[in-house]
Design a protein around this motif. Structure first.
Motif, PDB file in Angstrom:
ATOM      1  N   ALA A  25       0.834  -1.204   0.000  1.00  0.00           N
ATOM      2  CA  ALA A  25       0.000   0.000   0.000  1.00  0.00           C
ATOM      3  C   ALA A  25       0.867   1.252   0.000  1.00  0.00           C
ATOM      4  O   ALA A  25       0.544   2.249  -0.660  1.00  0.00           O
ATOM      5  CB  ALA A  25      -0.937   0.007   1.204  1.00  0.00           C
ATOM      6  N   HIS A  26       1.991   1.207   0.734  1.00  0.00           N
ATOM      7  CA  HIS A  26       2.886   2.369   0.743  1.00  0.00           C
ATOM      8  C   HIS A  26       3.534   2.549  -0.620  1.00  0.00           C
ATOM      9  O   HIS A  26       3.675   3.676  -1.118  1.00  0.00           O
ATOM     10  CB  HIS A  26       3.957   2.209   1.819  1.00  0.00           C
ATOM     11  N   ALA A  27       3.943   1.452  -1.244  1.00  0.00           N
ATOM     12  CA  ALA A  27       4.537   1.533  -2.583  1.00  0.00           C
ATOM     13  C   ALA A  27       3.550   2.129  -3.577  1.00  0.00           C
ATOM     14  O   ALA A  27       3.929   2.955  -4.424  1.00  0.00           O
ATOM     15  CB  ALA A  27       4.982   0.146  -3.042  1.00  0.00           C
ATOM     16  N   ARG A  28       2.287   1.739  -3.479  1.00  0.00           N
ATOM     17  CA  ARG A  28       1.274   2.307  -4.377  1.00  0.00           C
ATOM     18  C   ARG A  28       1.110   3.799  -4.155  1.00  0.00           C
ATOM     19  O   ARG A  28       0.949   4.571  -5.108  1.00  0.00           O
ATOM     20  CB  ARG A  28      -0.057   1.578  -4.170  1.00  0.00           C
ATOM     21  N   ALA A  29       1.158   4.227  -2.890  1.00  0.00           N
ATOM     22  CA  ALA A  29       1.011   5.656  -2.585  1.00  0.00           C
ATOM     23  C   ALA A  29       2.178   6.457  -3.157  1.00  0.00           C
ATOM     24  O   ALA A  29       1.983   7.540  -3.728  1.00  0.00           O
ATOM     25  CB  ALA A  29       0.903   5.860  -1.077  1.00  0.00           C
ATOM     26  N   VAL A  30       3.393   5.928  -3.031  1.00  0.00           N
ATOM     27  CA  VAL A  30       4.563   6.624  -3.576  1.00  0.00           C
ATOM     28  C   VAL A  30       4.492   6.675  -5.099  1.00  0.00           C
ATOM     29  O   VAL A  30       4.783   7.700  -5.728  1.00  0.00           O
ATOM     30  CB  VAL A  30       5.865   5.938  -3.120  1.00  0.00           C
ATOM     31  N   ARG A  31       4.076   5.576  -5.700  1.00  0.00           N
ATOM     32  CA  ARG A  31       3.961   5.538  -7.164  1.00  0.00           C
ATOM     33  C   ARG A  31       2.937   6.569  -7.649  1.00  0.00           C
ATOM     34  O   ARG A  31       3.155   7.248  -8.661  1.00  0.00           O
ATOM     35  CB  ARG A  31       3.573   4.138  -7.614  1.00  0.00           C
ATOM     36  N   ALA A  32       1.846   6.711  -6.909  1.00  0.00           N
ATOM     37  CA  ALA A  32       0.825   7.690  -7.281  1.00  0.00           C
ATOM     38  C   ALA A  32       1.364   9.119  -7.150  1.00  0.00           C
ATOM     39  O   ALA A  32       1.081   9.982  -7.987  1.00  0.00           O
ATOM     40  CB  ALA A  32      -0.418   7.516  -6.407  1.00  0.00           C
ATOM     41  N   GLU A  33       2.149   9.363  -6.096  1.00  0.00           N
ATOM     42  CA  GLU A  33       2.751  10.681  -5.919  1.00  0.00           C
ATOM     43  C   GLU A  33       3.729  10.990  -7.055  1.00  0.00           C
ATOM     44  O   GLU A  33       3.790  12.122  -7.558  1.00  0.00           O
ATOM     45  CB  GLU A  33       3.476  10.748  -4.574  1.00  0.00           C
ATOM     46  N   LEU A  34       4.505   9.997  -7.434  1.00  0.00           N
ATOM     47  CA  LEU A  34       5.450  10.187  -8.529  1.00  0.00           C
ATOM     48  C   LEU A  34       4.717  10.504  -9.822  1.00  0.00           C
ATOM     49  O   LEU A  34       5.103  11.418 -10.575  1.00  0.00           O
ATOM     50  CB  LEU A  34       6.306   8.936  -8.688  1.00  0.00           C
ATOM     51  N   GLU A  35       3.651   9.789 -10.088  1.00  0.00           N
ATOM     52  CA  GLU A  35       2.887  10.023 -11.307  1.00  0.00           C
ATOM     53  C   GLU A  35       2.252  11.423 -11.283  1.00  0.00           C
ATOM     54  O   GLU A  35       2.150  12.088 -12.325  1.00  0.00           O
ATOM     55  CB  GLU A  35       1.813   8.954 -11.466  1.00  0.00           C
ATOM     56  N   ARG A  36       1.849  11.872 -10.108  1.00  0.00           N
ATOM     57  CA  ARG A  36       1.294  13.227  -9.996  1.00  0.00           C
ATOM     58  C   ARG A  36       2.324  14.270 -10.420  1.00  0.00           C
ATOM     59  O   ARG A  36       2.005  15.215 -11.150  1.00  0.00           O
ATOM     60  CB  ARG A  36       0.854  13.480  -8.553  1.00  0.00           C
ATOM     61  N   VAL A  37       3.566  14.102  -9.977  1.00  0.00           N
ATOM     62  CA  VAL A  37       4.620  15.043 -10.362  1.00  0.00           C
ATOM     63  C   VAL A  37       4.823  15.027 -11.874  1.00  0.00           C
ATOM     64  O   VAL A  37       4.985  16.073 -12.513  1.00  0.00           O
ATOM     65  CB  VAL A  37       5.936  14.705  -9.636  1.00  0.00           C
ATOM     66  N   LEU A  38       4.789  13.826 -12.449  1.00  0.00           N
ATOM     67  CA  LEU A  38       5.073  13.695 -13.872  1.00  0.00           C
ATOM     68  C   LEU A  38       3.961  14.234 -14.759  1.00  0.00           C
ATOM     69  O   LEU A  38       4.202  14.582 -15.926  1.00  0.00           O
ATOM     70  CB  LEU A  38       5.318  12.221 -14.215  1.00  0.00           C
ATOM     71  N   THR A  39       2.749  14.305 -14.233  1.00  0.00           N
ATOM     72  CA  THR A  39       1.610  14.723 -15.064  1.00  0.00           C
ATOM     73  C   THR A  39       1.089  16.110 -14.731  1.00  0.00           C
ATOM     74  O   THR A  39       0.299  16.667 -15.501  1.00  0.00           O
ATOM     75  CB  THR A  39       0.449  13.719 -14.920  1.00  0.00           C
ATOM     76  N   ASP A  40       1.497  16.683 -13.626  1.00  0.00           N
ATOM     77  CA  ASP A  40       0.996  17.986 -13.201  1.00  0.00           C
ATOM     78  C   ASP A  40       1.791  19.090 -13.900  1.00  0.00           C
ATOM     79  O   ASP A  40       2.986  19.273 -13.641  1.00  0.00           O
ATOM     80  CB  ASP A  40       1.118  18.115 -11.687  1.00  0.00           C
ATOM     81  N   ALA A  41       1.127  19.842 -14.741  1.00  0.00           N
ATOM     82  CA  ALA A  41       1.799  20.919 -15.477  1.00  0.00           C
ATOM     83  C   ALA A  41       2.321  22.000 -14.547  1.00  0.00           C
ATOM     84  O   ALA A  41       3.218  22.775 -14.912  1.00  0.00           O
ATOM     85  CB  ALA A  41       0.841  21.529 -16.497  1.00  0.00           C
ATOM     86  N   ALA A  42       1.773  22.076 -13.319  1.00  0.00           N
ATOM     87  CA  ALA A  42       2.207  23.093 -12.367  1.00  0.00           C
ATOM     88  C   ALA A  42       3.423  22.656 -11.547  1.00  0.00           C
ATOM     89  O   ALA A  42       3.954  23.448 -10.767  1.00  0.00           O
ATOM     90  CB  ALA A  42       1.056  23.438 -11.418  1.00  0.00           C
ATOM     91  N   SER A  43       3.864  21.415 -11.735  1.00  0.00           N
ATOM     92  CA  SER A  43       5.016  20.947 -10.966  1.00  0.00           C
ATOM     93  C   SER A  43       6.267  21.725 -11.357  1.00  0.00           C
ATOM     94  O   SER A  43       6.574  21.876 -12.547  1.00  0.00           O
ATOM     95  CB  SER A  43       5.262  19.459 -11.228  1.00  0.00           C
ATOM     96  N   PRO A  44       7.031  22.216 -10.357  1.00  0.00           N
ATOM     97  CA  PRO A  44       8.278  22.923 -10.666  1.00  0.00           C
ATOM     98  C   PRO A  44       9.297  22.056 -11.392  1.00  0.00           C
ATOM     99  O   PRO A  44      10.213  22.582 -12.025  1.00  0.00           O
ATOM    100  CB  PRO A  44       8.801  23.335  -9.281  1.00  0.00           C
ATOM    101  N   LEU A  45       9.132  20.711 -11.303  1.00  0.00           N
ATOM    102  CA  LEU A  45      10.087  19.802 -11.951  1.00  0.00           C
ATOM    103  C   LEU A  45       9.607  19.314 -13.314  1.00  0.00           C
ATOM    104  O   LEU A  45      10.351  18.632 -14.015  1.00  0.00           O
ATOM    105  CB  LEU A  45      10.344  18.592 -11.053  1.00  0.00           C
TER     106      LEU A  45
END
Length: 605
Positions: free
Chosen positions: A538-558
């Protein structure tokens, strides 16, 4: 243990800036929940938040005394512990000094009055301090030899800000949070940072074993201590006996406290040895704590750096040593909720689950103790990591903890990589650090190379671990002491040849021999196992979801600096360097750097 901050400015009257100094001091309230003090003059202001550990009633700060030049004040704000303060107090008393308190703070202040800046050579402990000498119009910033306690500063024309944590400087309008693309290598891997370097523009740390003088001519940093390589003439038996004697003396000195003290017991060699030595001083009364995760018995899988679980060994060691042991079992689902607290404690990108779990562990420890002993630095001092024993890694021509594995900077977009040139950056950093190794004339081959490997490990990796331990503990008003960071121990073991350090063919062989009669056989035989990680799906899934959020969010500084397909490919891969638990652990800095940039409003040039 406390939080310190201050401001020197030779072009303005700081008497009118008291509200700002108070805000800087107040920002450190978690480091010092027991009291606050501010001292302000025309060109210098010092602030202090206190965690009362020694002389509960008498150690309030900033502490002032009259200097010997024209009777002008000398004012100290100090964080840490000087373990030889009783010996120094006795020596100063013989020289005519009189003391109004029983605190080590007053001893440090009088040591400066007696010996000037040379007083730092006499201190044994972990400390960060600032002294304003009004007669000299000079501020002195000092950090302990191994950098156990943090001390940041920002110098600008005509002045300087300083504090135990970046938040103290950020509370002053003169300092703003900025970074640049050039800092991405150390943002993604802080272990690459050179001594004193931070990823925030204009922010430095006082380097371990250094002092900074600040006067009207500016800020000038100089070393007062460094490792020196010498011939080692003791045979194996004498070396083992000497290490044991030093360790016994160090632990006795670090047990001094007027508040409840405990030990962190993982069931590894380092923590068990410290616990055994401490328990001898407090038979049947010493408290100990360990950390584990709910469901770890089912979720755990072995890795190079974590070959087995701590929990069974910690319980067995506690039973054998007769200590009052508390296993702290964390719910992996609680880790994401603690990450913001860990970030607020660090003011720099966190380590995700590793910071969060340590924060939650220390929250439990703080309910029963104010001071804890911990085993950091034994691996760096005695040679305990797997990479010390991998021939290809040892001779790989780069930082040994990186080896030939992937770099997170591989995930930068091609145009960013072309500008940042992370490969050249890593080579430059490696060459810089390697040039600082204290050589021994005539030493060659494996002995010379292992001196390099050990020195490199004593830099970025150890500094990062110490910084993490300080931030997560002090955010809860818990003081953690690290006996293996004693400089006398390091100076002796540093010059022990590698062949003696590993005479039994194993990691930390010298330490094993020195404490063989103290620890249970199963601990003595146990391989190095790093701080626990959770492998809960469950923790791995949460981290993976957070990573995907960074990769898809146009507002991410990265978002614009990453090669998104490459990140996703690495996330799906099962390969990772030996220093991490899995590929998600390897990619975690992307999530945490993004979180930090947003939370602190850091602009990136």
């Amino acid at each position: 243990m406390c939080g310190i901050t201050g401001w020197v400015d030779f072009g303005r009257d700081l008497a009118f800036e008291r509200p700002t100094v108070e805000a800087m001091t107040r920002s450190l309230y978690r480091r010092g929940p027991d009291g606050e003090g501010v001292w302000v003059s025309a060109h210098a202001a010092l602030g202090h938040r206190r965690l009362a550990v020694i002389d509960i009633e008498g150690g309030a700060q900033p502490m002032a005394a009259r200097g010997r030049r024209a009777g002008e004040p000398v004012v100290l704000t100090y964080s840490g512990e000087v373990y030889n303060f009783r010996e120094l107090r006795a020596e100063l008393a013989r020289l005519g000094h009189r003391f109004a308190t029983a605190s080590d703070t007053e001893v440090v202040l009088h040591a400066y009055l007696e010996w000037g800046a040379a007083f730092v050579d006499r201190l044994t402990g972990m400390y960060a301090l600032a002294i304003w000498d009004a007669a000299r119009e000079e501020l002195l910033l000092v950090r302990d030899r191994l950098g156990v306690k943090p001390l940041y500063y920002h110098a600008y024309p005509g002045g300087l800000l300083f504090g135990s944590e970046p938040k103290a400087l950020l509370a002053n309008p003169l300092f703003t949070a900025r970074t640049s693309e050039a800092e991405l290598p150390i943002l993604f891997n802080p272990r690459l940072a050179l001594p004193g370097e931070t990823p925030l523009t204009g922010l430095r740390q006082v380097r371990p074993g250094h002092l900074v003088r600040v006067d009207r001519s500016g800020a000038h940093e100089t070393p007062y201590w460094r490792l020196v390589s010498r011939e080692h003439h003791d045979d194996h038996a004498t070396t083992v006996r000497t290490v044991r004697e030093i360790l016994e003396d160090v632990v006795v000195h670090q047990m001094v406290a007027d508040v409840p003290l405990c030990a962190l017991l993982s069931g590894g060699l380092d923590s068990t040895a410290l616990t055994a030595l401490a328990a001898a001083d407090e038979p049947g009364r010493l408290r100990t704590f360990s950390v584990d995760f709910a469901g770890s018995g089912d979720d755990f899988h072995a890795t190079t750096l974590r070959p087995d679980r701590d929990a069974p060994f910690a319980v067995a060691a506690a039973r054998d040593l007769g200590v009052d042991h508390t296993p702290v079992t964390l719910d992996p689902a609680a880790l994401p909720g603690a990450v913001p607290e860990a970030l607020a404690a660090r003011d720099l990108p966190s380590l995700g689950q590793f910071d969060a779990s340590m924060y939650l562990l220390f929250r439990s420890v703080r309910e029963r103790s104010t001071v804890a002993l911990s085993g950091e630095a034994a691996d760096e001092v005695f040679g305990g990591y797997p990479w010390f024993f991998d021939e290809a890694t040892v001779w790989g021509g780069t930082f040994p903890w990186l080896g030939a594995g992937p770099r997170l900077t591989d995930c930068l977009a091609p145009d960013v990589r072309a500008r940042v040139r992370p490969g050249d950056d890593e080579r430059d950093r490696y060459a810089t650090m390697r040039a600082l190794v204290p050589r021994l004339a005539g030493e060659a081959g494996l002995e010379a190379r292992m001196r390099e490997v050990l020195y490199l490990s004593l830099q970025g990796p150890l500094h990062y671990l110490l910084d993490r331990k300080d931030r997560m503990s002090m955010a809860l008003g818990l003081e953690v002491r690290v006996p293996f960071c004693d400089h006398t121990l390091l100076e002796y073991v540093w010059n022990v040849p590698w062949k003696i350090k590993v005479a039994d063919g194993r990691e930390k062989g010298l330490l094993r021999a020195a404490v063989a009669d103290l620890v249970p056989p199963e601990v003595l035989r146990r391989r190095k196992s790093a701080y626990p990680a959770t492998f809960a799906p469950a923790h791995a899934r949460a981290v993976r979801a957070e990573l995907e959020r960074v990769l898809t969010d146009a507002a991410s500084p990265l978002r614009e600096v990453l090669d998104v397909p490459k990140v996703r490919a690495l996330a799906a891969s099962r390969t990772s360097p030996m220093t991490v638990a899995d590929s998600l652990h390897f990619l975690l800095p992307i999530v945490e750097v993004d979180r930090w940039l947003r939370a602190y409003g850091v602009s990136m040039a």
